[in-house]
Write an enzyme that holds these catalytic residues in place. Structure first.
Site, PDB file in Angstrom:
ATOM      1  N   HIS A  67     -63.697  41.616  59.296  1.00  0.00           N
ATOM      2  CA  HIS A  67     -63.261  41.728  60.720  1.00  0.00           C
ATOM      3  C   HIS A  67     -61.765  42.000  60.714  1.00  0.00           C
ATOM      4  O   HIS A  67     -61.089  41.544  59.820  1.00  0.00           O
ATOM      5  CB  HIS A  67     -63.678  40.401  61.422  1.00  0.00           C
ATOM      6  CG  HIS A  67     -62.884  39.058  60.958  1.00  0.00           C
ATOM      7  ND1 HIS A  67     -61.457  38.708  61.400  1.00  0.00           N
ATOM      8  CD2 HIS A  67     -63.374  38.150  60.160  1.00  0.00           C
ATOM      9  CE1 HIS A  67     -61.313  37.712  60.905  1.00  0.00           C
ATOM     10  NE2 HIS A  67     -62.561  37.238  60.130  1.00  0.00           N
ATOM     11  N   ASP A  69     -59.712  41.338  63.591  1.00  0.00           N
ATOM     12  CA  ASP A  69     -58.929  40.335  64.292  1.00  0.00           C
ATOM     13  C   ASP A  69     -58.434  39.392  63.673  1.00  0.00           C
ATOM     14  O   ASP A  69     -58.875  38.693  62.603  1.00  0.00           O
ATOM     15  CB  ASP A  69     -59.823  39.988  65.658  1.00  0.00           C
ATOM     16  CG  ASP A  69     -61.008  39.280  65.286  1.00  0.00           C
ATOM     17  OD1 ASP A  69     -61.477  39.642  64.319  1.00  0.00           O
ATOM     18  OD2 ASP A  69     -61.281  38.475  66.185  1.00  0.00           O
ATOM     19  N   ASP A  93     -57.077  35.286  56.463  1.00  0.00           N
ATOM     20  CA  ASP A  93     -58.180  35.361  57.214  1.00  0.00           C
ATOM     21  C   ASP A  93     -57.800  36.643  58.127  1.00  0.00           C
ATOM     22  O   ASP A  93     -57.546  36.447  59.254  1.00  0.00           O
ATOM     23  CB  ASP A  93     -58.290  34.142  58.065  1.00  0.00           C
ATOM     24  CG  ASP A  93     -59.770  34.175  58.453  1.00  0.00           C
ATOM     25  OD1 ASP A  93     -60.625  35.044  58.452  1.00  0.00           O
ATOM     26  OD2 ASP A  93     -59.961  33.181  59.431  1.00  0.00           O
ATOM     27  N   GLU A 122     -64.411  38.632  65.699  1.00  0.00           N
ATOM     28  CA  GLU A 122     -65.013  37.766  65.124  1.00  0.00           C
ATOM     29  C   GLU A 122     -64.467  36.230  65.339  1.00  0.00           C
ATOM     30  O   GLU A 122     -65.161  35.295  65.162  1.00  0.00           O
ATOM     31  CB  GLU A 122     -64.777  37.814  63.446  1.00  0.00           C
ATOM     32  CG  GLU A 122     -65.616  36.947  62.718  1.00  0.00           C
ATOM     33  CD  GLU A 122     -65.293  35.929  61.945  1.00  0.00           C
ATOM     34  OE1 GLU A 122     -65.850  34.831  61.647  1.00  0.00           O
ATOM     35  OE2 GLU A 122     -63.909  35.636  62.560  1.00  0.00           O
ATOM     36  N   GLU A 123     -63.215  36.040  65.446  1.00  0.00           N
ATOM     37  CA  GLU A 123     -62.501  34.938  65.911  1.00  0.00           C
ATOM     38  C   GLU A 123     -62.700  34.221  67.239  1.00  0.00           C
ATOM     39  O   GLU A 123     -62.116  32.983  67.362  1.00  0.00           O
ATOM     40  CB  GLU A 123     -60.899  34.919  65.590  1.00  0.00           C
ATOM     41  CG  GLU A 123     -60.814  35.549  64.063  1.00  0.00           C
ATOM     42  CD  GLU A 123     -60.773  34.443  63.297  1.00  0.00           C
ATOM     43  OE1 GLU A 123     -61.386  33.263  63.493  1.00  0.00           O
ATOM     44  OE2 GLU A 123     -60.357  34.829  61.928  1.00  0.00           O
ATOM     45  N   HIS A 325     -55.636  30.368  59.562  1.00  0.00           N
ATOM     46  CA  HIS A 325     -55.272  30.064  61.138  1.00  0.00           C
ATOM     47  C   HIS A 325     -53.953  29.079  61.181  1.00  0.00           C
ATOM     48  O   HIS A 325     -53.482  28.925  62.339  1.00  0.00           O
ATOM     49  CB  HIS A 325     -56.292  29.356  61.851  1.00  0.00           C
ATOM     50  CG  HIS A 325     -57.680  30.394  61.968  1.00  0.00           C
ATOM     51  ND1 HIS A 325     -58.716  29.970  62.473  1.00  0.00           N
ATOM     52  CD2 HIS A 325     -57.921  31.198  61.511  1.00  0.00           C
ATOM     53  CE1 HIS A 325     -59.774  30.541  62.465  1.00  0.00           C
ATOM     54  NE2 HIS A 325     -59.228  31.588  61.667  1.00  0.00           N
TER      55      HIS A 325
END
Length: 348
Positions: A67, A69, A93, A122-123, A325
């Site tokens: 992904h 994003d 990530d 995706e997030e 994150h």
């Protein structure tokens, strides 16, 4: 963006193109331009989703997906290199994994036909997921015999994924003036019982196909009240249940209803898990090349999308998921290089 540059430099360049969920277009544009000059690939696009494929007529097709994003930037872009680490939002990530995907695009003669999937959102909630849109609208673009999600696993194989359900658990009361509180019922006070059940909850740790998962049930949001002089008649506690792949979505939702019996439970978002699938011959051969002991993916990832398509899939990529994150997110540069080496070796 040059694909022939060192994978570590490419990863840093990807981090420096901000792409919070819903704002991936500039990064997707850059990736599309970089892929367009490669004659051995067909490149298709749907919004900020890009799919590049070889068509060599080989016996197997491998899908490598990632992904574009990130979670919201927290003062950690642009990237920086300090010592043996690359720091910045999305380093782990999962822009280091996307950098490896882009290097694989240079393989003109892989030993399996290759599909590279770059997707958005995706997030955030499952309804916005770009891979879900591709599966729905262009399933032929993403089918294969095996898939690798370049999610951060610190260079190990992580099998399957846990499912996720978000639900609003609603405590109700009777509205009244706070000066005459005995004439009402305080919904925020009633929500204490919801919190008590959450605090007492014992998470399951089932073994599924040889891998041990660890469930979680937690409050993630709380909302209630009208004004400083009003007894509230509603308090909403949003909970997130991460469930092992031996349970279906329906079973997970029924479990929440059981835990919070006596309260209204409204499902807000839901996505299924996926069993490990490491008994598949392609998956086991890939795991042998990666080495080490496969672990359970204690998170939700899009291996669930491929599982629903009947495509066995695993998680493998650079980056430590424990720093994903975080404001001080980083990836070890050596892990990016190793992931490129493993993937290139396997595909050639």
């Amino acid at each position: 963006m040059r694909l022939d540059q060192d994978v570590r430099t490419l990863a840093a360049e990807l981090v420096d193109i901000a792409s919070e969920s819903g704002q991936e277009k500039p990064l997707a544009d850059a990736i599309e331009r970089a892929l367009a000059g490669l004659g051995h690939l067909t490149v298709d696009r749907d919004g900020a989703n890009i799919v590049a494929r070889t068509h060599l007529g080989l016996a197997q097709r491998v899908v490598v997906a990632g992904h574009l994003d990130t979670v919201p930037i927290a003062g950690n872009v642009p990237s920086r290199v300090e010592g043996d680490r690359l720091w910045g939002c999305g380093t782990t990530d999962m822009k280091s994994g996307v950098a490896v995907q882009l290097k694989l695009a240079l393989l003109a003669e892989p030993n399996r036909d290759l599909t590279l999937v770059f997707y958005d959102c995706e997030e955030v909630e499952a309804a916005r997921n770009g891979l879900a849109r591709l599966v729905r609208d262009h399933p032929d673009w993403v089918r294969g015999d095996f898939a690798v999600l370049m999610e951060p696993t610190d260079g190990a194989i992580e099998g399957g994924c846990q499912g996720t359900v978000r639900a609003d658990v609603i405590a109700t009361g009777v509205r009244a003036h706070s000066a005459r509180s005995w004439l009402g019922v305080n919904a925020i006070h009633e929500a204490a019982e919801i919190m008590s059940r959450l605090r007492a909850h014992e998470p399951r740790r089932p073994v599924v196909d040889g891998l041990r998962y660890h469930e979680g049930l937690n409050a993630v949001l709380i909302n209630g009240g009208h004004a400083g002089n009003v007894i509230p008649d509603e308090c909403v506690v949003t909970v997130n249940y991460r469930f092992a792949p031996d349970r279906t979505e329906e079973e997970a939702q029924a479990y929440l209803a059981e835990v919070f019996d006596g309260f209204e439970v409204r499902i807000v978002d839901s996505a299924p898990g996926a069993r490990p699938g490491l008994d598949n011959p392609i998956a086991s051969a890939f795991a042998a090349i990666v080495g080490g002991t496969p672990q359970a993916k204690v998170a939700w990832t899009d291996v669930a999308r491929f599982s629903a398509l009947g495509v066995p899939a695993v998680n493998y990529g650079p980056g430590n998921p424990e720093v994903a994150h975080k404001r001080d997110e980083y990836v070890e540069l050596a892990k990016i290089v190793e992931a490129e080496r493993v993937m290139t070796s396997w595909l050639t």
